[in-house]
Scaffold this motif. Structure first.
Motif, short mmCIF file in Angstrom:
data_model
loop_
_atom_site.label_atom_id
_atom_site.label_comp_id
_atom_site.label_asym_id
_atom_site.label_seq_id
_atom_site.Cartn_x
_atom_site.Cartn_y
_atom_site.Cartn_z
N LEU A 134 0.82 -1.21 0.00
CA LEU A 134 0.00 0.00 0.00
C LEU A 134 0.85 1.26 0.00
CD1 LEU A 134 -2.61 -1.25 2.63
CD2 LEU A 134 -3.07 -0.83 0.20
N ALA A 135 1.96 1.23 0.74
CA ALA A 135 2.83 2.41 0.83
C ALA A 135 3.52 2.69 -0.50
CB ALA A 135 3.85 2.22 1.94
N ARG A 136 4.01 1.64 -1.14
CA ARG A 136 4.73 1.84 -2.41
C ARG A 136 3.83 2.41 -3.49
NH1 ARG A 136 6.93 -3.10 -0.81
NH2 ARG A 136 5.47 -4.25 -2.15
N ARG A 137 2.55 2.04 -3.42
CA ARG A 137 1.61 2.50 -4.45
C ARG A 137 0.84 3.74 -3.99
NH1 ARG A 137 2.98 -2.44 -4.65
NH2 ARG A 137 3.09 -3.60 -6.62
N ARG A 138 1.18 4.24 -2.81
CA ARG A 138 0.56 5.45 -2.27
C ARG A 138 -0.97 5.34 -2.27
NH1 ARG A 138 3.74 9.67 -1.45
NH2 ARG A 138 2.02 11.15 -1.74
N VAL A 139 -1.46 4.18 -1.85
CA VAL A 139 -2.90 3.98 -1.75
C VAL A 139 -3.39 4.63 -0.46
CG1 VAL A 139 -4.78 2.29 -1.62
CG2 VAL A 139 -2.72 1.78 -2.98
N PRO A 140 -4.33 5.58 -0.52
CA PRO A 140 -4.87 6.16 0.72
C PRO A 140 -5.47 5.05 1.58
CG PRO A 140 -5.54 7.44 -1.20
CD PRO A 140 -4.93 6.18 -1.73
N THR A 141 -4.96 4.90 2.80
CA THR A 141 -5.34 3.76 3.63
C THR A 141 -5.49 4.19 5.08
OG1 THR A 141 -4.10 2.25 2.18
CG2 THR A 141 -4.71 1.43 4.37
N VAL A 142 -6.48 3.61 5.74
CA VAL A 142 -6.63 3.72 7.19
C VAL A 142 -6.58 2.32 7.77
CG1 VAL A 142 -8.15 4.37 9.09
CG2 VAL A 142 -7.98 5.84 7.07
N PHE A 143 -5.74 2.12 8.76
CA PHE A 143 -5.67 0.84 9.46
C PHE A 143 -6.55 0.93 10.71
CE2 PHE A 143 -1.74 1.08 7.04
CZ PHE A 143 -1.76 -0.16 6.40
N LEU A 144 -7.31 -0.12 10.95
CA LEU A 144 -8.20 -0.05 12.12
C LEU A 144 -7.97 -1.24 13.04
CD1 LEU A 144 -10.68 -2.23 11.61
CD2 LEU A 144 -11.66 -0.38 10.30
N ASP A 145 -8.26 -1.01 14.29
CA ASP A 145 -8.19 -1.97 15.41
C ASP A 145 -6.76 -2.30 15.79
OD1 ASP A 145 -9.61 -3.71 17.31
OD2 ASP A 145 -8.55 -5.29 16.24
N ARG A 146 -5.92 -2.70 14.82
CA ARG A 146 -4.53 -3.05 15.11
C ARG A 146 -3.63 -1.98 14.51
NH1 ARG A 146 -6.16 -8.45 12.95
NH2 ARG A 146 -7.43 -9.38 14.58
N LEU A 147 -2.68 -1.47 15.28
CA LEU A 147 -1.83 -0.38 14.84
C LEU A 147 -0.59 -0.90 14.13
CD1 LEU A 147 -2.00 1.91 18.02
CD2 LEU A 147 -3.58 1.76 16.08
N VAL A 148 -0.11 -0.14 13.13
CA VAL A 148 1.06 -0.56 12.36
C VAL A 148 2.19 0.46 12.41
CG1 VAL A 148 -0.33 -1.97 10.80
CG2 VAL A 148 0.13 0.42 10.22
N GLY A 149 1.99 1.60 13.04
CA GLY A 149 3.04 2.61 13.12
C GLY A 149 2.48 4.00 12.91
N ASP A 150 3.12 4.98 13.52
CA ASP A 150 2.59 6.33 13.53
C ASP A 150 2.67 7.04 12.18
OD1 ASP A 150 1.91 6.16 16.18
OD2 ASP A 150 3.80 6.97 16.90
N ALA A 151 3.28 6.42 11.18
CA ALA A 151 3.37 7.05 9.86
C ALA A 151 2.08 6.88 9.06
CB ALA A 151 4.54 6.45 9.07
N TYR A 152 1.10 6.16 9.64
CA TYR A 152 -0.12 5.84 8.90
C TYR A 152 -1.35 6.30 9.68
CZ TYR A 152 3.24 2.80 6.61
OH TYR A 152 4.35 2.33 5.96
N ASP A 153 -2.42 6.62 8.95
CA ASP A 153 -3.70 6.88 9.59
C ASP A 153 -4.23 5.59 10.19
OD1 ASP A 153 -3.88 9.61 8.88
OD2 ASP A 153 -4.65 9.10 6.89
N GLN A 154 -4.71 5.66 11.42
CA GLN A 154 -5.19 4.45 12.08
C GLN A 154 -6.16 4.82 13.20
OE1 GLN A 154 -1.50 2.46 13.04
NE2 GLN A 154 -0.71 4.18 14.18
N VAL A 155 -7.07 3.90 13.48
CA VAL A 155 -8.05 4.14 14.52
C VAL A 155 -8.29 2.83 15.26
CG1 VAL A 155 -9.96 3.77 12.89
CG2 VAL A 155 -10.39 4.97 15.03
N CYS A 156 -8.39 2.93 16.57
CA CYS A 156 -8.57 1.73 17.39
C CYS A 156 -9.24 2.13 18.71
CB CYS A 156 -7.23 1.06 17.67
SG CYS A 156 -6.12 2.06 18.69
#
Length: 352
Positions: A134-156
């Protein structure tokens, strides 16, 4: 087939005005808008979203990769995502990764190939390949419930404070040997709930005993085996906390097999409330996550990212609620749900 030209003719406006009403690309006077919508209804016109996507490079669709079928918790999150997407005029494409890293990578790619505008993903315990794709293709993404790092939008949901609250509650009832059936290693939720367990023990002056911690792999069968292991210890726990709703089911199975009655023989409290928790005897003391709110917040974060692709990443944590029932050994409380620690949502802005 009814066309946009037919709608324009019936409403007495230009084709461009009909387009602006349908696509919300320009302000239109209320009476003109009403005339266009009336003509659309009368003629049974259906907007060609495919043709529009060819012009705008937007499909107004969101890809959702969550284990909604295999994990009941995500079903409520799905309801929140669907409601938020529908309100914003987006359709939803759903894929179930089954919490399997290889399958997760495959379904995320398939969703991307369907040209969704963005994605909402509940990552597996080994998300590196999916996150990298997702990062290489610059796909707008939100990760939910489980966190993957502060460089990404995420909600939990907040996990550490609520589990600490469960431990402290059981300790205050006199329990000094409190077991934890923990989730799948590698998930941020597992790490944070284990941290809350340790904090709760320290807060009440109780030592951490490795034999009171058993991994249930976030699923019922694993929790059933984990509960058996806990109770086979030379000094078994007098209270058990399960770290999600699926593992609660497994723990209850094991307790039933062993002929133990809750809370007479052992106290039980769980992270994750679920609709039928009130139907158990005794009723389950639980931490309730704001599942639908998590889903709706994920949609809002994604839409904000689509509007401002270069804005700083955000992590949004939503508060849980402590639902006090009787499986912990307390008498039937007055019907009330109180906030679990921490008392308010925490939002952190991070630059990628």
């Amino acid at each position: 087939m009814t066309t946009m030209v037919d709608v324009a003719r019936r409403a007495g406006v230009s084709v461009a005005t009909v387009s602006h009403v349908l696509n919300e690309t320009r302000s239109v006077r209320p009476d003109t808008r009403a005339a266009v919508l009336g003509a659309i209804e009368e003629l049974g016109y259906t907007h060609n979203t495919l043709a529009r996507s060819l012009v705008t490079s937007r499909t107004r669709s969101i890809g959702l990769a969550v284990s909604a079928i295999s994990n009941p918790y995500f079903t409520e999150i799905l309801q929140g995502v669907e409601a938020g997407a529908l309100e914003a005029g987006y359709s939803l494409l759903l894929a179930d990764p089954h919490d399997d890293p290889r399958h997760e990578r495959k379904v995320v790619q398939l969703l991307h190939e369907r040209r969704v505008d963005g994605m909402i993903v509940a990552p597996s315990a080994e998300p590196a390949e999916t996150v990298g794709y997702l990062a290489r293709r610059r796909v707008p993404t939100v990760f939910l419930d489980r966190l993957v790092g502060d460089a990404y939008d995420q909600v939990c949901a907040e996990s550490t404070g609520p589990v600490r609250q469960l431990v402290e509650h059981l300790a205050d009832l006199g329990h000094t040997r409190i077991g934890l059936v923990a989730g799948l290693p590698g998930l941020s939720t597992t790490t944070e709930r284990l941290q809350g367990y340790r904090e709760g023990l320290r807060a009440r002056g109780l030592p951490f005993a490795p034999e009171l911690l058993a991994g249930g792999n976030s699923e019922a069968d694993g929790a059933q085996d984990a509960t058996r292991r806990l109770l086979a210890a030379p000094q078994p726990p007098t209270a058990i906390i399960t770290a999600n709703n699926a593992m609660t089911i497994g723990a209850l199975r094991a307790l039933g097999e062993l002929g133990l009655e809750v809370p007479r023989d052992i106290a039980l409290a769980c992270f994750d409330d679920f609709p039928w928790a009130d139907l158990f005897t005794p009723r389950l003391t639980a931490i309730a996550q704001p599942s639908k709110d998590i889903g709706a917040a994920a949609v809002r974060l994604l839409l904000a990212r689509l509007e401002e692709p270069d804005r700083p990443a955000r992590t949004l944590r939503l508060p849980c609620a402590f639902v006090h029932r009787t499986s912990c050994g307390c008498a039937e409380p007055a019907p009330a749900t109180v906030p679990a620690a921490p008392p308010a949502a925490l939002e952190r802005n991070r630059t990628p």
